[in-house]
Write an enzyme that holds these catalytic residues in place. Sequence first.
Site, PDB file in Angstrom:
ATOM      1  N   THR A  71      49.406  38.284  41.795  1.00  0.00           N
ATOM      2  CA  THR A  71      50.838  37.952  41.796  1.00  0.00           C
ATOM      3  C   THR A  71      51.227  37.430  40.421  1.00  0.00           C
ATOM      4  OG1 THR A  71      50.552  35.637  42.401  1.00  0.00           O
ATOM      5  CG2 THR A  71      50.697  37.199  44.224  1.00  0.00           C
ATOM      6  N   LYS A 129      25.771  38.471  44.355  1.00  0.00           N
ATOM      7  CA  LYS A 129      27.006  39.247  44.462  1.00  0.00           C
ATOM      8  C   LYS A 129      26.717  40.462  45.329  1.00  0.00           C
ATOM      9  CE  LYS A 129      30.308  38.698  43.188  1.00  0.00           C
ATOM     10  NZ  LYS A 129      31.533  38.199  43.764  1.00  0.00           N
ATOM     11  N   PRO A 156      30.242  39.272  49.282  1.00  0.00           N
ATOM     12  CA  PRO A 156      30.595  40.686  49.151  1.00  0.00           C
ATOM     13  C   PRO A 156      32.057  40.922  48.759  1.00  0.00           C
ATOM     14  CG  PRO A 156      30.642  40.085  51.455  1.00  0.00           C
ATOM     15  CD  PRO A 156      30.333  38.808  50.688  1.00  0.00           C
ATOM     16  N   ASN A 157      32.754  39.864  48.340  1.00  0.00           N
ATOM     17  CA  ASN A 157      34.156  40.003  47.918  1.00  0.00           C
ATOM     18  C   ASN A 157      35.025  40.725  48.950  1.00  0.00           C
ATOM     19  OD1 ASN A 157      32.939  39.993  44.701  1.00  0.00           O
ATOM     20  ND2 ASN A 157      34.719  38.741  45.208  1.00  0.00           N
ATOM     21  N   ASN A 179      36.928  32.416  47.174  1.00  0.00           N
ATOM     22  CA  ASN A 179      37.751  32.402  45.972  1.00  0.00           C
ATOM     23  C   ASN A 179      38.722  33.577  46.039  1.00  0.00           C
ATOM     24  OD1 ASN A 179      35.104  33.968  45.147  1.00  0.00           O
ATOM     25  ND2 ASN A 179      36.754  34.769  43.852  1.00  0.00           N
ATOM     26  N   HIS A 207      34.118  28.512  41.191  1.00  0.00           N
ATOM     27  CA  HIS A 207      34.033  29.951  40.962  1.00  0.00           C
ATOM     28  C   HIS A 207      33.896  30.250  39.473  1.00  0.00           C
ATOM     29  CE1 HIS A 207      36.300  33.725  39.947  1.00  0.00           C
ATOM     30  NE2 HIS A 207      35.491  34.186  40.881  1.00  0.00           N
ATOM     31  N   HIS A 241      28.888  32.741  35.198  1.00  0.00           N
ATOM     32  CA  HIS A 241      28.392  34.021  34.675  1.00  0.00           C
ATOM     33  C   HIS A 241      27.690  33.815  33.335  1.00  0.00           C
ATOM     34  CE1 HIS A 241      30.568  37.509  36.808  1.00  0.00           C
ATOM     35  NE2 HIS A 241      30.944  36.449  37.485  1.00  0.00           N
TER      36      HIS A 241
HETATM   37  O1  GKR Z   1      32.201  39.551  37.933  1.00  0.00           O
HETATM   38  O2  GKR Z   1      31.681  41.089  39.335  1.00  0.00           O
HETATM   39  C1  GKR Z   1      32.102  39.972  39.084  1.00  0.00           C
HETATM   40  C2  GKR Z   1      32.479  39.021  40.192  1.00  0.00           C
HETATM   41  O3  GKR Z   1      32.552  39.694  41.401  1.00  0.00           O
HETATM   42  C3  GKR Z   1      33.779  38.354  39.885  1.00  0.00           C
HETATM   43  O4  GKR Z   1      34.694  39.325  39.511  1.00  0.00           O
HETATM   44  C4  GKR Z   1      34.320  37.526  41.004  1.00  0.00           C
HETATM   45  O5  GKR Z   1      35.538  36.991  40.615  1.00  0.00           O
HETATM   46  O6  GKR Z   1      32.366  36.180  40.753  1.00  0.00           O
HETATM   47  C5  GKR Z   1      33.519  36.338  41.386  1.00  0.00           C
HETATM   48  C6  GKR Z   1      33.484  35.946  42.840  1.00  0.00           C
HETATM   49  O7  GKR Z   1      32.830  34.992  43.140  1.00  0.00           O
HETATM   50  O8  GKR Z   1      34.141  36.578  43.662  1.00  0.00           O
HETATM   51 MG    MG Z   2      33.504  35.035  45.244  1.00  0.00          MG
END
Ligand code: GKR
Ligand code: MG
Length: 446
Positions: free
Chosen positions: A125, A215, A244-245, A291, A342, A371
């Site tokens: 957004t 991840k 798994p987002n 997150n 995060h 990261h």
């Molecule tokens: O860098 O691939 C990535 C992560 O998936 C990142 O984009 C996420 O924002 O690390 C993050 C998360 O915890 O969802």
């Molecule tokens: Mg996450």
Amino acid sequence: MDAKLIVDEVRLTPILISDPPLLNVQGVHQPYTPRLVVEVITRGGVSGLGETYGDGVYLDLARPLTETLRGRSVTDVNDLFALAEATDPTTGPTTDPAPGPTTDPAPGPGEASGVDAGGLRGVRTADKLRLSVVSAFETACLDALGKTLGLPVHALLGGKVRDTVEYSAYLFYRWATHPATGPVDDWGAALDPAGIVAQARRFDRAYGFRSFKLKGGVFPPEQEIAAIRALAEAFPGRPLRLDPNGAWSVETSLAVARELKDVLEYLEDPASGTDAMAEIAAGTEVPLATNMCVTTFEEVPEAFAKGAVEIVLCDHHYWGGLGRTRELAALCRTYGVGLSMHSNTHLGISLAAMTQVAATLPELHHACDTHYPWQSEDVVTTRPVFRAGRLTVSDAPGLGVELDRAALAALHRRWLDDDGSLRDRDDAAAMRVADPEWHTPKVPRW
Ligand code: GKR
Ligand code: MG
């Protein structure tokens, strides 16, 4: 107002930083990720630093804000939100300051769904974009203020409650090399449980991290369950997280939670959306973290009322800076919701800011994500050193980091030389280099 604290100049430096081929539900990290370094220089000759996302949409918001900052004091950080809103070219000045949903800007590359392509932080957004820009300006102002007063940023936030901040190892399925540009590091591929355990062992040896986050959303859930099981066997009793987002359905999420309930510290964003998260939360004892479904203050009431999450991952970039991160922590404390942190691809300026604010949050009971160990390049003169998975909180004035101007210039040169294809992070496009048929999967994918 003390003239030394007046902003004389603001410098924006977009850069491209080398990034390994880390896999996620969207695709794979590009060989280079855009970041933006913000420098606020005071009339006293002090330079304050901030760092945030560097894609074009952020630059478009940062440039007009830069103009309005000159002549203001670095102490006026609460003003930044209104200034950013007034100078936002996508929404313009508003007569109604009441918070509320804002219109999405046009989707960027790879964003047909309106979901943030590079950030994986729920729906994109105008507000979220603006707050991510404000965060870098706020951090830079606080850094300049701290350097001027001879105080660390944590002192400006009320003081640290711990001397070290714990971080977790951020494990990724990954390839050994980027298909088009070749190897960036010597970590090799990790595409199965053995590869993930080997990666975790190296994180453990090199940095001493105690917690591990994998991840997920890359392979079918059975394979990711096997990877977590392998980690649990290799590191008995250590906190494990899987994220798994939002790639799974409610049923799949509940099945994964059942399989892993004895070993998970928390399950992060197993499914997309507050209702799906609430349904999962009602059906499992495994704590859910996010997150993605709570990324703004507007999203808090519904998610907390529905019991959708037990832990919110704060991120000063998302939430509009270090002060707002502390406001989020107060809300979580009030509602008995836990707090973690995060991370996305970032450099040492952001890491210093994360550590300074984390040091001030008494209720931060989970190791923070970062990261950073995946980043081989930086714009700060001294790379922070993790010991036993922790960073010592700097008591030096400001954020406690100095800019390496030669490194900054080199990474900016890379940005200038890019034909534009990498200036907006797009993990789906990066994946298409290896697999031309790839499209960001619709969720739930499994
Ligand atoms: O860098 O691939 C990535 C992560 O998936 C990142 O984009 C996420 O924002 O690390 C993050 C998360 O915890 O969802
Ligand atoms: Mg996450």
